[in-house]
Write a protein that holds these residues in place. Structure first.
Motif, PDB file in Angstrom:
ATOM      1  N   ARG A   7       0.877  -1.165   0.000  1.00  0.00           N
ATOM      2  CA  ARG A   7       0.000   0.000   0.000  1.00  0.00           C
ATOM      3  C   ARG A   7       0.916   1.217   0.000  1.00  0.00           C
ATOM      4  NH1 ARG A   7      -4.536  -1.095  -1.675  1.00  0.00           N
ATOM      5  NH2 ARG A   7      -5.465   0.680  -0.657  1.00  0.00           N
ATOM      6  N   VAL A   8       0.696   2.114  -0.953  1.00  0.00           N
ATOM      7  CA  VAL A   8       1.524   3.316  -1.071  1.00  0.00           C
ATOM      8  C   VAL A   8       0.643   4.537  -0.828  1.00  0.00           C
ATOM      9  CG1 VAL A   8       3.021   4.658  -2.595  1.00  0.00           C
ATOM     10  CG2 VAL A   8       3.021   2.159  -2.740  1.00  0.00           C
ATOM     11  N   THR A   9       1.111   5.444   0.014  1.00  0.00           N
ATOM     12  CA  THR A   9       0.371   6.677   0.264  1.00  0.00           C
ATOM     13  C   THR A   9       1.166   7.862  -0.249  1.00  0.00           C
ATOM     14  OG1 THR A   9       1.299   6.824   2.498  1.00  0.00           O
ATOM     15  CG2 THR A   9      -0.856   5.771   2.278  1.00  0.00           C
ATOM     16  N   GLY A  10       0.425   8.893  -0.643  1.00  0.00           N
ATOM     17  CA  GLY A  10       1.046  10.129  -1.102  1.00  0.00           C
ATOM     18  C   GLY A  10       1.022  10.327  -2.603  1.00  0.00           C
ATOM     19  N   MET A  11       0.663   9.289  -3.359  1.00  0.00           N
ATOM     20  CA  MET A  11       0.608   9.430  -4.821  1.00  0.00           C
ATOM     21  C   MET A  11      -0.687  10.123  -5.219  1.00  0.00           C
ATOM     22  SD  MET A  11       1.975   5.773  -6.306  1.00  0.00           S
ATOM     23  CE  MET A  11       0.566   4.853  -5.672  1.00  0.00           C
ATOM     24  N   THR A  12      -0.580  11.064  -6.176  1.00  0.00           N
ATOM     25  CA  THR A  12      -1.770  11.792  -6.617  1.00  0.00           C
ATOM     26  C   THR A  12      -1.967  11.793  -8.131  1.00  0.00           C
ATOM     27  OG1 THR A  12      -0.522  13.854  -6.667  1.00  0.00           O
ATOM     28  CG2 THR A  12      -1.708  13.337  -4.611  1.00  0.00           C
ATOM     29  N   CYS A  13      -0.976  11.278  -8.889  1.00  0.00           N
ATOM     30  CA  CYS A  13      -1.083  11.370 -10.345  1.00  0.00           C
ATOM     31  C   CYS A  13      -0.210  10.315 -11.035  1.00  0.00           C
ATOM     32  CB  CYS A  13      -0.660  12.762 -10.815  1.00  0.00           C
ATOM     33  SG  CYS A  13       1.080  13.127 -10.468  1.00  0.00           S
ATOM     34  N   GLY A  14      -0.269  10.306 -12.347  1.00  0.00           N
ATOM     35  CA  GLY A  14       0.525   9.378 -13.137  1.00  0.00           C
ATOM     36  C   GLY A  14       2.016   9.586 -12.971  1.00  0.00           C
ATOM     37  N   HIS A  15       2.440  10.825 -12.757  1.00  0.00           N
ATOM     38  CA  HIS A  15       3.864  11.084 -12.545  1.00  0.00           C
ATOM     39  C   HIS A  15       4.337  10.425 -11.254  1.00  0.00           C
ATOM     40  CE1 HIS A  15       7.472  13.337 -11.337  1.00  0.00           C
ATOM     41  NE2 HIS A  15       7.748  13.247 -12.628  1.00  0.00           N
ATOM     42  N   SER A  19       7.378   7.665 -10.854  1.00  0.00           N
ATOM     43  CA  SER A  19       8.478   7.783  -9.893  1.00  0.00           C
ATOM     44  C   SER A  19       8.637   6.509  -9.076  1.00  0.00           C
ATOM     45  CB  SER A  19       8.243   8.965  -8.956  1.00  0.00           C
ATOM     46  OG  SER A  19       8.270  10.174  -9.664  1.00  0.00           O
ATOM     47  N   VAL A  20       7.528   5.959  -8.617  1.00  0.00           N
ATOM     48  CA  VAL A  20       7.563   4.710  -7.844  1.00  0.00           C
ATOM     49  C   VAL A  20       8.078   3.575  -8.726  1.00  0.00           C
ATOM     50  CG1 VAL A  20       6.141   2.966  -6.692  1.00  0.00           C
ATOM     51  CG2 VAL A  20       5.797   5.401  -6.195  1.00  0.00           C
ATOM     52  N   ARG A  38      -4.663   5.821  -7.894  1.00  0.00           N
ATOM     53  CA  ARG A  38      -6.085   5.832  -7.515  1.00  0.00           C
ATOM     54  C   ARG A  38      -6.368   4.878  -6.350  1.00  0.00           C
ATOM     55  NH1 ARG A  38      -6.476   6.614 -13.150  1.00  0.00           N
ATOM     56  NH2 ARG A  38      -7.580   8.535 -13.639  1.00  0.00           N
ATOM     57  N   THR A  39      -5.769   3.690  -6.403  1.00  0.00           N
ATOM     58  CA  THR A  39      -6.015   2.690  -5.359  1.00  0.00           C
ATOM     59  C   THR A  39      -4.922   2.662  -4.303  1.00  0.00           C
ATOM     60  OG1 THR A  39      -4.853   0.936  -6.559  1.00  0.00           O
ATOM     61  CG2 THR A  39      -7.219   1.205  -7.016  1.00  0.00           C
ATOM     62  N   GLY A  40      -3.755   3.233  -4.613  1.00  0.00           N
ATOM     63  CA  GLY A  40      -2.627   3.177  -3.692  1.00  0.00           C
ATOM     64  C   GLY A  40      -1.978   1.809  -3.648  1.00  0.00           C
TER      65      GLY A  40
END
Length: 70
Positions: A7-15, A19-20, A38-40
């Motif tokens: 589970r990844v938090t802090g992502m908001t977009c395709g960029h 990066s991940v 979208r789902t994290g």
């Protein structure tokens, strides 16, 4: 093949996803990566079990937080 989910938090977009993906793909043994802001959810497929700390460190280096799902 080994599939590990995080589970990844802090992502908001395709960029953010890119990066991940770029960080995790540097880990030896990684075959494929699926990541969604979208789902994290981050799913890593590898030839053998991965060191979870390496995946978490790669995500954190990209600027996000990760924990193993499940």
């Amino acid at each position: 093949m080994t599939i590990t989910e995080f589970r990844v938090t802090g992502m908001t977009c395709g960029h953010c996803e890119l990066s991940v993906r770029e960080g995790v793909q540097e880990i030896p043994g990684v075959e494929s990566i699926e990541v969604s802001h979208r789902t994290g959810k981050l799913t890593v497929t590898s030839n053998e079990p991965l060191e979870q700390g390496a995946v978490i460190a790669a995500v954190e280096e990209a600027g996000y937080r990760a924990v193993q799902a499940g």
